[in-house]
Scaffold this active site. Structure first.
Site, mmCIF file in Angstrom:
data_model
loop_
_atom_site.group_PDB
_atom_site.id
_atom_site.type_symbol
_atom_site.label_atom_id
_atom_site.label_comp_id
_atom_site.label_asym_id
_atom_site.label_seq_id
_atom_site.Cartn_x
_atom_site.Cartn_y
_atom_site.Cartn_z
ATOM 1 N N SER A 136 1.810 3.339 -2.434
ATOM 2 C CA SER A 136 1.711 4.354 -3.482
ATOM 3 C C SER A 136 0.966 5.608 -3.045
ATOM 4 C CB SER A 136 1.017 3.759 -4.715
ATOM 5 O OG SER A 136 -0.321 3.371 -4.402
ATOM 6 N N LYS B 113 -9.698 -5.926 10.966
ATOM 7 C CA LYS B 113 -8.600 -5.324 11.723
ATOM 8 C C LYS B 113 -8.380 -6.005 13.068
ATOM 9 C CE LYS B 113 -7.270 -2.186 8.781
ATOM 10 N NZ LYS B 113 -5.912 -2.187 8.187
ATOM 11 N N GLY C 134 0.831 -1.204 0.000
ATOM 12 C CA GLY C 134 0.000 0.000 0.000
ATOM 13 C C GLY C 134 0.859 1.244 0.000
ATOM 14 N N TYR D 235 -15.200 -4.059 8.692
ATOM 15 C CA TYR D 235 -13.865 -3.471 8.790
ATOM 16 C C TYR D 235 -13.204 -3.841 10.115
ATOM 17 C CZ TYR D 235 -10.197 0.110 8.762
ATOM 18 O OH TYR D 235 -8.990 0.767 8.795
ATOM 19 N N LYS E 88 0.248 4.703 -10.306
ATOM 20 C CA LYS E 88 0.391 5.354 -8.996
ATOM 21 C C LYS E 88 1.749 5.051 -8.375
ATOM 22 C CE LYS E 88 -4.499 5.735 -7.735
ATOM 23 N NZ LYS E 88 -5.545 5.361 -6.744
ATOM 24 N N SER F 139 -2.948 -1.782 11.592
ATOM 25 C CA SER F 139 -4.327 -2.037 11.994
ATOM 26 C C SER F 139 -5.091 -0.720 11.990
ATOM 27 C CB SER F 139 -4.359 -2.729 13.364
ATOM 28 O OG SER F 139 -5.682 -3.053 13.730
ATOM 29 N N ASP G 153 -1.452 -7.439 -6.539
ATOM 30 C CA ASP G 153 -2.612 -7.427 -5.656
ATOM 31 C C ASP G 153 -2.323 -8.354 -4.486
ATOM 32 O OD1 ASP G 153 -5.123 -7.779 -4.408
ATOM 33 O OD2 ASP G 153 -6.189 -7.474 -6.301
#
Length: 326
Positions: free
Chosen positions: A47, A192, A45, A188, A74, A174, A96
């Protein structure tokens, strides 16, 4: 009389000493420092948002940085941004995290990792009854299964590299929603909260390999996705969670990186997060005997505070229900 007061004060000061000594003996794992300079830091993650801020800060501290995300465009933009800001080159990998084979290939190309920051995450707020099952699955797959995929792919080379490269870190991003459940966060929070179980068990599995796990709990953070999240939040969610302000991505990244370097298991990012970390310490590892002392003495008071928060939240929900039926 003055001598008597001094005697009582002396006793009061002495009382914590046996507890502090006991905690000094029993806290595990032991403290350790993890260097960033001249180490390979791999960020998923990476970018945008917190991940990009982490890449900036790690590069500025002399790390060799790799970032992974789905969009190559990106990633290219992120690489250029880090190069302009720090003068450092960043390796990029388009994959991915839900695809284990793609992640494994990226890790093999990147080479041995010293600090793995599993930072990817998606959040679609909605009451569970109203939320599409595909959205639930998407959050669980990216946030939780994606973390399993990334760690499993990276572990073999991380373990092998420890012989020559010193202590390593696996950090999981988290959320404060991974410490306490909030209305509208069912899927969600589940994704987490799952990271905590992963982190606690993983730390036991990799401690002999000199790999140290950190679990980071940021609040709402000013990232490209936050505005869209706020538009979709149920009104009750916004009301209940309104007391928690948003932080800037750079602030969260700095707190996270400092926590990683000190090998802290729980890394909170603001005062509210600090209180939550104490209230939810449970059976989590603790490296600092002083922090362990604070957890022990503050647990009862914070439990009372937590009950008061729950009383307030359920009161808000009851009033909302009454208003909706009138």
């Amino acid at each position: 009389m003055a001598d008597q007061y001094l005697y009582y004060l002396f006793l009061l000061l002495l009382l914590p000493l046996p507890l502090l000594l006991f905690l000094y003996v029993v806290v595990r794992p032991r403290p350790v420092k993890i260097s960033i300079k001249d180490r390979h830091v791999f960020i998923t993650g990476g970018s945008s948002g917190i991940g990009l801020s982490l890449a900036h800060q790690a590069a500025s501290e002399g790390a060799s940085v790799s970032i992974l995300a789905r969009s190559r465009n990106k990633l290219e933009e992120a690489r250029e941004a880090v190069r302009l800001a720090t003068g450092k080159e960043v390796e990029i990998f388009a994959a991915d995290v839900r695809d284990y084979e793609a992640v494994k290939k990226a890790v093999e190309e990147a080479g041995p990792i010293d600090v793995l920051i599993v930072n990817q995450g998606v959040f679609v707020p909605q009451e569970l009854e109203k939320q599409d099952v595909d959205e639930v699955r998407f959050m669980l797959d990216v946030n939780l299964m994606g973390s399993f995929n990334m760690i499993k792919a990276a572990l073999p080379s991380m373990k092998e590299a420890r012989k020559d490269r010193g202590p390593a870190s696996i950090a999981l991003m988290s959320s404060q929603a991974g410490q306490v459940g909030i209305y509208g966060y069912s899927a969600y929070s589940a994704s987490k909260f799952g990271l905590r179980g992963l982190a606690e068990a993983l730390q036991q599995e990799v401690i002999v390999d000199n790999i140290h796990v950190s679990l980071i709990f940021p609040p709402d953070t000013e990232t490209p996705g936050l505005e869209e999240e706020n538009r979709r939040k149920p009104p009750l969610t916004s009301t209940i969670a309104s007391s928690s302000g948003a932080m800037k991505a750079d602030e969260v990244a700095k707190k996270a990186l400092n926590g990683i370097k000190s090998a802290s298991f729980i890394v909170s990012c603001n005062f509210e997060g600090f209180l939550l970390s104490i209230a939810t310490a449970g059976l989590s590892p603790q490296r600092s005997f002083l922090m362990a002392y604070i957890e022990v003495v503050a647990a009862g008071v914070l439990r009372i505070a937590a009950l008061c928060f729950q009383w307030n939240w359920y009161g808000i929900i009851e009033k909302w229900q009454v208003a909706c039926t009138e």
